[in-house]
Design an enzyme around this catalytic site. Structure first.
Site, PDB file in Angstrom:
ATOM      1  CG  HIS A   1      -2.149  -0.844   1.022  1.00 47.11           C
ATOM      2  ND1 HIS A   1      -3.396  -0.488   1.481  1.00 47.11           N
ATOM      3  CD2 HIS A   1      -2.316  -2.036   0.415  1.00 47.11           C
ATOM      4  CE1 HIS A   1      -4.277  -1.434   1.158  1.00 47.11           C
ATOM      5  NE2 HIS A   1      -3.632  -2.382   0.514  1.00 47.11           N
TER       6      HIS A   1
ATOM      7  N   GLY B   1       5.186   5.766  -4.649  1.00 45.11           N
ATOM      8  CA  GLY B   1       6.454   5.086  -4.412  1.00 45.11           C
ATOM      9  C   GLY B   1       6.683   4.655  -2.981  1.00 45.11           C
TER      10      GLY B   1
ATOM     11  CG  ASP C   1       6.888   8.076  -0.228  1.00 45.88           C
ATOM     12  OD1 ASP C   1       6.035   7.246   0.164  1.00 45.88           O
ATOM     13  OD2 ASP C   1       6.575   9.173  -0.726  1.00 45.88           O
TER      14      ASP C   1
ATOM     15  N   PRO D   1      -6.270  -1.206  -5.885  1.00 45.18           N
ATOM     16  CG  PRO D   1      -5.056  -3.122  -6.368  1.00 45.18           C
ATOM     17  CD  PRO D   1      -4.883  -1.688  -6.011  1.00 45.18           C
TER      18      PRO D   1
ATOM     19  CB  THR E   1       0.163 -17.893   0.429  1.00 46.34           C
ATOM     20  OG1 THR E   1       0.153 -19.234   0.905  1.00 46.34           O
ATOM     21  CG2 THR E   1       1.441 -17.198   0.852  1.00 46.34           C
TER      22      THR E   1
ATOM     23  CG  ASP F   1      -3.377 -20.815   1.669  1.00 51.23           C
ATOM     24  OD1 ASP F   1      -4.151 -21.792   1.616  1.00 51.23           O
ATOM     25  OD2 ASP F   1      -2.149 -20.919   1.578  1.00 51.23           O
TER      26      ASP F   1
END
Length: 313
Positions: free
Chosen positions: A64, A70, A72, A155, A186, A233
């Site tokens: 995130h 970037g 940072d 997303p 996973t 998972d």
């Protein structure tokens, strides 16, 4: 991973991210703060001993942060309109762990180790503790001076495969990288609200999603009656391995985007390769993490080295 393979990977990545890798390097703090990586590793190990889900939390934090302006550490800033306040970041946690690491590093080497590098190294160490690969990663990032919730566009769980892959390719990665990084699910946990329609009334049909294994539907319904979250998972939820890919090939993907990876022509072949070869998945995951860790980084005289990760100097 063999030493030669590491060198080869970094050589390839240098040509992909020439500016970043000109100043990022493995062992960046070997002279200025030689105990830096040991301090990070020890504190992450302590936290993992208490809460093994720290691996999933740090992976989420790293992703995130890197995908918004970037890598940072802008996600760590506390303010009324910082990235931390944006909806998709409401589930990000383990900020206190980063604070503890920063405090020890400041005591040992004041104003030397960036918060951005702390997140990167802590994530790397947590993956290894969960059974994932151990790897070297370049450091030398500096911290950003901007954090705005309006910059956060990440997303969601229903994104198409092409949409998800394009997010990665726009950052200089490829489809193998995208699938490998999504394979971090996973060890992931998902809020039940992110997939509730799949187990109750998919797209308003009054029936579960037909692409989901009925046994998983029943299991998730039971889980979500008693908990707000469920493992992404269902086979080995705290182990960093390729079981996630085996699960989604059996229609046992919890999030819709995960399930789509196994059936979409763009990614199903890669999913099959990762499902059939755990070592191959782990190697590709390392390559993808090194690439992601170099996305739009600040180096040299750009940015700053925060004394407190939650606020600008």
């Amino acid at each position: 991973m063999m030493k030669g393979a590491k060198f080869s990977s970094l050589l390839v990545l240098f040509f992909i991210f020439p500016i970043a890798f000109a100043q990022l390097r493995v062992g960046f703090y070997s002279q200025s703060c030689p105990q830096a990586e040991t301090i990070v590793r020890n504190l992450v190990r302590q936290r993992f001993g208490v809460t093994p889900t720290v691996t999933a939390a740090l992976l989420r934090m790293h992703f995130h942060d890197c995908f918004v302006k970037g890598c940072d550490a802008s996600l760590l800033i506390d303010s009324t309109n910082s990235e931390k306040t944006a909806g998709p970041n409401g589930s990000v946690r383990e900020f206190d762990l980063i604070d503890r690491i920063k405090a020890q590093l400041e005591a040992a080497c004041p104003s030397t180790v960036s918060c951005a590098d702390i997140v990167t190294l802590a994530t790397r160490d947590s993956v290894a503790l969960a059974g994932g690969p151990s790897y070297s990663i370049p450091t030398g990032r500096r911290d950003g001076r901007v954090s705005n919730n309006l910059d956060v566009t990440l997303p969601g769980p229903t994104i198409s495969v092409s949409g998800a892959v394009s997010l990665f390719t726009n950052k200089g990665m490829n489809t193998f990288d995208a699938v490998a990084l999504l394979g971090a699910h996973t060890v992931g946990q998902g809020n039940c609200g992110l997939f509730s329609d799949r187990i109750t009334s998919f797209q308003g049909t009054g029936r579960p999603d037909p692409s989901m294994d009925p046994a998983l539907v029943t299991s998730l319904r039971n889980t979500c009656r008693n908990s707000a979250t469920a493992a992404l998972d269902q086979s080995s939820p705290l182990r960093f391995d390729n079981q996630f890919f085996k699960q989604i090939r059996k229609r046992r993907g919890v999030l819709q985007v995960d399930q789509r990876l196994a059936s979409d022509p763009q990614t199903r072949g890669i999913v099959a390769r990762y499902a059939n070869n755990n070592a191959f998945f782990k190697r590709q995951f390392v390559r993808a993490m090194v690439k992601m860790g170099a996305v739009d980084v600040l180096t040299g005289r750009n940015g700053e080295i925060r004394r407190n990760c939650r606020r600008f100097n």
